[in-house]
Design a protein around this motif. Structure first.
Motif, mmCIF file in Angstrom:
data_model
loop_
_atom_site.group_PDB
_atom_site.id
_atom_site.type_symbol
_atom_site.label_atom_id
_atom_site.label_comp_id
_atom_site.label_asym_id
_atom_site.label_seq_id
_atom_site.Cartn_x
_atom_site.Cartn_y
_atom_site.Cartn_z
ATOM 1 N N HIS A 142 0.836 -1.202 0.000
ATOM 2 C CA HIS A 142 0.000 0.000 0.000
ATOM 3 C C HIS A 142 0.871 1.252 0.000
ATOM 4 O O HIS A 142 2.052 1.204 0.352
ATOM 5 C CB HIS A 142 -0.902 0.007 1.234
ATOM 6 C CG HIS A 142 -1.792 -1.194 1.329
ATOM 7 N ND1 HIS A 142 -2.896 -1.365 0.530
ATOM 8 C CD2 HIS A 142 -1.721 -2.297 2.125
ATOM 9 C CE1 HIS A 142 -3.475 -2.519 0.828
ATOM 10 N NE2 HIS A 142 -2.781 -3.104 1.791
ATOM 11 N N PRO A 143 0.317 2.421 -0.384
ATOM 12 C CA PRO A 143 1.086 3.668 -0.331
ATOM 13 C C PRO A 143 1.580 3.959 1.082
ATOM 14 O O PRO A 143 0.868 3.746 2.063
ATOM 15 C CB PRO A 143 0.063 4.725 -0.789
ATOM 16 C CG PRO A 143 -0.921 3.971 -1.608
ATOM 17 C CD PRO A 143 -1.028 2.618 -0.954
ATOM 18 N N ILE B 248 -3.100 7.424 -5.840
ATOM 19 C CA ILE B 248 -2.184 8.295 -5.099
ATOM 20 C C ILE B 248 -2.945 8.994 -3.975
ATOM 21 O O ILE B 248 -3.942 9.678 -4.240
ATOM 22 C CB ILE B 248 -1.556 9.335 -6.039
ATOM 23 C CG1 ILE B 248 -0.696 8.640 -7.101
ATOM 24 C CG2 ILE B 248 -0.734 10.347 -5.266
ATOM 25 C CD1 ILE B 248 -0.178 9.573 -8.165
ATOM 26 N N PRO B 249 -2.512 8.869 -2.706
ATOM 27 C CA PRO B 249 -3.252 9.509 -1.603
ATOM 28 C C PRO B 249 -3.178 11.030 -1.633
ATOM 29 O O PRO B 249 -4.135 11.702 -1.274
ATOM 30 C CB PRO B 249 -2.557 8.954 -0.344
ATOM 31 C CG PRO B 249 -1.805 7.752 -0.801
ATOM 32 C CD PRO B 249 -1.420 8.019 -2.215
ATOM 33 N N SER C 238 8.727 -0.665 2.745
ATOM 34 C CA SER C 238 7.950 -1.191 3.859
ATOM 35 C C SER C 238 8.826 -1.657 5.014
ATOM 36 O O SER C 238 8.361 -1.743 6.142
ATOM 37 C CB SER C 238 7.059 -2.346 3.392
ATOM 38 O OG SER C 238 7.840 -3.392 2.854
ATOM 39 N N HIS C 239 10.098 -1.960 4.760
ATOM 40 C CA HIS C 239 10.971 -2.432 5.832
ATOM 41 C C HIS C 239 11.699 -1.259 6.469
ATOM 42 O O HIS C 239 12.037 -0.281 5.792
ATOM 43 C CB HIS C 239 11.977 -3.446 5.287
ATOM 44 C CG HIS C 239 12.662 -4.218 6.365
ATOM 45 N ND1 HIS C 239 13.786 -3.744 7.004
ATOM 46 C CD2 HIS C 239 12.373 -5.413 6.924
ATOM 47 C CE1 HIS C 239 14.162 -4.630 7.916
ATOM 48 N NE2 HIS C 239 13.325 -5.637 7.884
ATOM 49 N N VAL D 40 5.690 6.764 -1.233
ATOM 50 C CA VAL D 40 5.980 5.664 -2.154
ATOM 51 C C VAL D 40 4.658 4.955 -2.422
ATOM 52 O O VAL D 40 3.986 4.499 -1.492
ATOM 53 C CB VAL D 40 7.010 4.687 -1.562
ATOM 54 C CG1 VAL D 40 7.186 3.475 -2.474
ATOM 55 C CG2 VAL D 40 8.349 5.395 -1.362
ATOM 56 N N CYS D 41 4.298 4.897 -3.703
ATOM 57 C CA CYS D 41 2.976 4.398 -4.082
ATOM 58 C C CYS D 41 3.109 3.255 -5.075
ATOM 59 O O CYS D 41 3.802 3.393 -6.095
ATOM 60 C CB CYS D 41 2.151 5.509 -4.726
ATOM 61 S SG CYS D 41 1.996 6.999 -3.718
#
Length: 302
Positions: free
Chosen positions: A104-105, A121-122, A141-142, A114-115
């Motif tokens: 996910h974004p 796009i949020p 994500s990490h 990061v999308c």
């Protein structure tokens, strides 16, 4: 196509090492699962909490010799004792689509998002990095990647019109983020040709002009220096590469290092202190991020 998977029960401190080694040993996909049904409530933006007991799952073709894979993990993970693991046959699935549903974004710092390329796009007014990592590591994500992205976001004013070296570029996420944040040029290096291909593909997806990004295998990387050098790899390579990375940073330039377990940070600080004034580690979920500025007095030491 038939598949087989290996499940390894471990703690958050060791998930990155096992994840990287599974990829190196040929896993088609690596996922993390909750091993004890522990609830995780809504995290802060950009954070990626892990369960206290996490199962790292590596997906392989059923034709893979799993005894060889396990031997490779045990030799290179340096975990004593090696955590419990089991191998099992799994049902066939569209694993790429399965993985895509969990990406996910994410926001990093004040301006950078990061999308995934397949998600909305949020914040259209933010700096949006569209990412499809494919087979190369690096989605943000990490914590190892997140800490680098947050640091780059904080350096936006200083990045303007500068040359950056991304050593161990993976998906190209850090290289592309630096360019979107204002860097003039990025030279990206990786051992894996697939990572270089992913970096080029992701740069095109983000409308990066070809002359702004060059990619290299280590043996083809030319002698150069840059204002900023980022290296999100592992502690072992960071130690062995210290003289090389130091030569890449111009006088009074900056280095950013990640992929380091918290307990490894002191060794990395000592290794790089002959060349750099190092900042205190930034630690998140057992992982450390280190940064520093090149010493003028260290120029003659390299």
């Amino acid at each position: 196509m038939p598949w087989i998977q290996i499940k390894i029960d471990t703690t958050p401190d060791h998930t990155q090492i096992l994840e990287d080694l599974l990829i190196e040993s040929g896993a088609s996909a690596v996922t993390l699962q909750d091993a004890e049904d522990q609830p995780l409530y809504e995290p802060e933006p950009g954070s990626t909490p892990l369960w206290k007991k996490t199962t790292v799952v590596g997906l392989f073709s059923a034709h893979e010799d799993m005894d060889e894979v396990i031997d490779y993990l045990k030799i290179n993970a340096h975990l004593t004792p090696f955590p419990p693991c089991k191998v099992e046959i799994v049902e066939d699935k569209d694993w790429e689509r399965e993985w895509m549903t969990h990406f996910h974004p994410l926001r990093f710092g004040s301006k950078l998002w990061v999308c995934p390329s397949w998600k909305d796009i949020p914040d259209p007014d933010a700096i949006n990095l569209m990412l499809d990592p494919g087979l190369a590591f690096g989605t943000g994500s990490h914590p190892t990647t997140a800490l680098c992205l947050e640091w780059l976001d904080k350096q936006q004013n200083q990045l303007k019109d500068q040359t950056i070296i991304d050593y161990g570029c993976g998906s190209g996420i850090l290289a592309i983020a630096a360019l979107l944040l204002g860097a003039k040029k990025v030279d990206a290096v990786d051992l894996d040709p697939q990572a270089l291909e992913a970096t080029i593909d992701n740069a095109e997806r983000n409308h990066i002009a070809p002359e702004k990004l060059s990619v290299y295998l280590p043996e083809t990387f030319p002698a150069m220096q840059a204002r900023f050098v980022v290296a999100n790899i592992l502690a072992g390579p960071l130690v062995s590469l210290a003289p090389t990375l130091a030569t890449l940073v111009e006088p009074c330039g900056y280095i950013a290092l990640s992929g380091i377990l918290a307990e490894q940070s002191e060794e990395i600080l000592q290794t790089y202190s002959p060349w750099f004034e190092m900042e205190a580690p930034v630690v998140r979920e057992g992982w450390a991020f280190l940064s520093g500025q090149r010493n003028q007095s260290a120029i003659a030491m390299v």
